[in-house]
Design a protein around this motif. Structure first.
Motif, PDB file in Angstrom:
ATOM      1  N   LEU A 132      36.550  54.882  64.635  1.00  0.00           N
ATOM      2  CA  LEU A 132      37.759  55.559  64.165  1.00  0.00           C
ATOM      3  C   LEU A 132      37.594  55.997  62.719  1.00  0.00           C
ATOM      4  N   ASP A 133      37.572  57.294  62.515  1.00  0.00           N
ATOM      5  CA  ASP A 133      37.436  57.856  61.173  1.00  0.00           C
ATOM      6  C   ASP A 133      38.811  57.957  60.527  1.00  0.00           C
ATOM      7  N   ILE A 134      39.108  57.027  59.647  1.00  0.00           N
ATOM      8  CA  ILE A 134      40.356  57.117  58.894  1.00  0.00           C
ATOM      9  C   ILE A 134      40.162  58.193  57.829  1.00  0.00           C
ATOM     10  N   VAL A 172      35.031  58.042  54.898  1.00  0.00           N
ATOM     11  CA  VAL A 172      34.105  58.855  54.116  1.00  0.00           C
ATOM     12  C   VAL A 172      34.548  58.787  52.658  1.00  0.00           C
ATOM     13  N   LEU A 173      33.637  58.392  51.779  1.00  0.00           N
ATOM     14  CA  LEU A 173      33.969  58.263  50.357  1.00  0.00           C
ATOM     15  C   LEU A 173      33.647  59.579  49.649  1.00  0.00           C
ATOM     16  N   ILE A 174      34.712  60.286  49.269  1.00  0.00           N
ATOM     17  CA  ILE A 174      34.585  61.588  48.604  1.00  0.00           C
ATOM     18  C   ILE A 174      35.141  61.456  47.191  1.00  0.00           C
ATOM     19  N   PRO A 175      34.286  61.564  46.166  1.00  0.00           N
ATOM     20  CA  PRO A 175      34.775  61.452  44.789  1.00  0.00           C
ATOM     21  C   PRO A 175      35.913  62.436  44.523  1.00  0.00           C
ATOM     22  N   GLY A 176      37.013  61.884  43.980  1.00  0.00           N
ATOM     23  CA  GLY A 176      38.169  62.719  43.676  1.00  0.00           C
ATOM     24  C   GLY A 176      39.130  62.894  44.830  1.00  0.00           C
ATOM     25  N   TYR A 177      38.752  62.432  46.007  1.00  0.00           N
ATOM     26  CA  TYR A 177      39.610  62.592  47.181  1.00  0.00           C
ATOM     27  C   TYR A 177      39.946  61.257  47.858  1.00  0.00           C
ATOM     28  N   THR A 178      38.941  60.463  48.160  1.00  0.00           N
ATOM     29  CA  THR A 178      39.194  59.225  48.901  1.00  0.00           C
ATOM     30  C   THR A 178      38.731  57.972  48.155  1.00  0.00           C
ATOM     31  N   ASP A 179      38.408  58.100  46.878  1.00  0.00           N
ATOM     32  CA  ASP A 179      37.859  56.958  46.139  1.00  0.00           C
ATOM     33  C   ASP A 179      38.853  56.297  45.200  1.00  0.00           C
ATOM     34  N   GLU A 201      32.960  50.584  57.744  1.00  0.00           N
ATOM     35  CA  GLU A 201      31.862  51.316  57.122  1.00  0.00           C
ATOM     36  C   GLU A 201      32.400  52.304  56.092  1.00  0.00           C
ATOM     37  N   VAL A 202      31.742  52.366  54.953  1.00  0.00           N
ATOM     38  CA  VAL A 202      31.991  53.417  53.968  1.00  0.00           C
ATOM     39  C   VAL A 202      30.838  54.399  54.073  1.00  0.00           C
ATOM     40  N   LEU A 203      31.150  55.625  54.434  1.00  0.00           N
ATOM     41  CA  LEU A 203      30.127  56.653  54.589  1.00  0.00           C
ATOM     42  C   LEU A 203      30.146  57.562  53.370  1.00  0.00           C
ATOM     43  N   GLU A 231      27.135  53.043  42.389  1.00  0.00           N
ATOM     44  CA  GLU A 231      28.175  52.206  41.799  1.00  0.00           C
ATOM     45  C   GLU A 231      29.531  52.464  42.448  1.00  0.00           C
ATOM     46  N   GLN A 232      29.833  53.750  42.716  1.00  0.00           N
ATOM     47  CA  GLN A 232      31.094  54.087  43.385  1.00  0.00           C
ATOM     48  C   GLN A 232      31.134  53.525  44.804  1.00  0.00           C
ATOM     49  N   LEU A 233      30.021  53.608  45.485  1.00  0.00           N
ATOM     50  CA  LEU A 233      29.946  53.047  46.830  1.00  0.00           C
ATOM     51  C   LEU A 233      30.125  51.537  46.813  1.00  0.00           C
ATOM     52  N   LYS A 234      29.478  50.898  45.865  1.00  0.00           N
ATOM     53  CA  LYS A 234      29.553  49.443  45.742  1.00  0.00           C
ATOM     54  C   LYS A 234      30.991  48.999  45.479  1.00  0.00           C
ATOM     55  N   LYS A 235      31.679  49.726  44.603  1.00  0.00           N
ATOM     56  CA  LYS A 235      33.059  49.385  44.264  1.00  0.00           C
ATOM     57  C   LYS A 235      33.963  49.511  45.490  1.00  0.00           C
ATOM     58  N   ALA A 236      33.789  50.615  46.246  1.00  0.00           N
ATOM     59  CA  ALA A 236      34.615  50.826  47.440  1.00  0.00           C
ATOM     60  C   ALA A 236      34.365  49.731  48.469  1.00  0.00           C
ATOM     61  N   LYS A 237      33.117  49.362  48.646  1.00  0.00           N
ATOM     62  CA  LYS A 237      32.782  48.318  49.609  1.00  0.00           C
ATOM     63  C   LYS A 237      33.356  46.964  49.184  1.00  0.00           C
ATOM     64  N   GLN A 238      33.363  46.715  47.887  1.00  0.00           N
ATOM     65  CA  GLN A 238      33.922  45.464  47.402  1.00  0.00           C
ATOM     66  C   GLN A 238      35.428  45.392  47.664  1.00  0.00           C
ATOM     67  N   ILE A 239      36.122  46.514  47.422  1.00  0.00           N
ATOM     68  CA  ILE A 239      37.567  46.558  47.670  1.00  0.00           C
ATOM     69  C   ILE A 239      37.866  46.348  49.151  1.00  0.00           C
TER      70      ILE A 239
END
Length: 244
Positions: A132-134, A172-179, A201-203, A231-239
């Motif tokens: 499921l792609d949120i 999907v982690l998009i800088p400025g949109y979903t981060d 999963e964070v894509l 670093e942005q990916l790591k932060k999102a995964k931690q949250i």
């Protein structure tokens, strides 16, 4: 569009015989043609048009899958993606019935932005896993990003949870949109409210599909967006409490 029996024929974009990122194990992946969303970051822009692609029959597709059964069994299976596969729900019901008769694991990769009709419920009864792609946890930001609010996909997730259907949640982690940190925390709270989430999963966003937009003579709105940093990916995964 040419008239076909929608239970026996599907509009297909393409096939992938050895998918490794679309569910557990090795997957036979069916890319369905047609999508009603307008995701700004879509890397399969050529799948949107329902008049594109080509027809393939149920028997033809089952035969293709049978040819790879020894590779995908016992730990893999079949994943239908797109486009939005749930637009062709009648065909998928017939396909998944046949796959379950063969003890083949079934998986749907979907946005979940559909009405939960009796047909959708029937299909899900033959579905082992939903990817499921949120699109976005915020309804207004979601509409800006993909053309629709997120009410239907969140309801879809709740339906899966309430009916014991396993799901993997993808963002999907998009800088400025979903981060945005607060949005990711809201997403975490929503995921925590569900009972059947087996994986999150964070894509990372990528622009590898931009050339398809240009080939179709269309403007790619995220042309100036760069993929997220480690670093942005790591932060999102931690949250989201994803083990790194």
């Amino acid at each position: 569009m040419e008239k076909k029996d929608l239970k026996q024929y599907a509009k297909i974009h393409s096939f992938e015989s050895f998918g490794t990122v679309d569910g557990p194990g090795i997957r036979y992946v069916i890319f369905m043609q047609g999508c009603h969303l307008k995701c700004k970051y879509c890397h399969n822009r050529d799948t949107w048009d329902m008049n594109g692609g080509y027809y393939s029959s149920l028997d033809e597709i089952v035969k293709k899958i049978d040819n790879y059964k020894n590779y995908i069994m016992p730990n893999g299976g079949v994943t239908v993606t797109g486009g939005e596969p749930l637009l062709q729900v009648h065909f998928l019901i017939e396909l998944f019935k046949k796959l379950k008769d063969k003890n083949i694991h079934t998986c749907i990769d979907t946005s979940g932005i559909v009405d939960i009709t009796e047909d959708i419920k029937e299909l899900l009864s033959y579905t082992d896993l939903v990817l499921l792609d949120i699109k976005h946890i915020d309804p207004i930001k979601c509409k800006d990003l993909v053309g629709f609010s997120n009410e239907k996909e969140l309801n879809f997730a709740r339906y899966l949870s309430d009916n014991g259907i396993d799901m993997w949640i993808r963002q999907v982690l998009i800088p400025g949109y979903t981060d945005d940190e607060n949005d990711l925390k809201k997403l975490k709270s929503f995921i925590d409210s569900l009972n059947t989430v087996k994986k999150v999963e964070v894509l990372p966003y990528h622009n590898m599909g931009e050339y398809k937009w240009k080939k179709l003579g269309l403007k790619y709105e995220l042309a100036n967006i760069t993929p997220p940093t480690e670093e942005q990916l790591k932060k999102a995964k931690q949250i989201l409490n994803i083990v790194i």
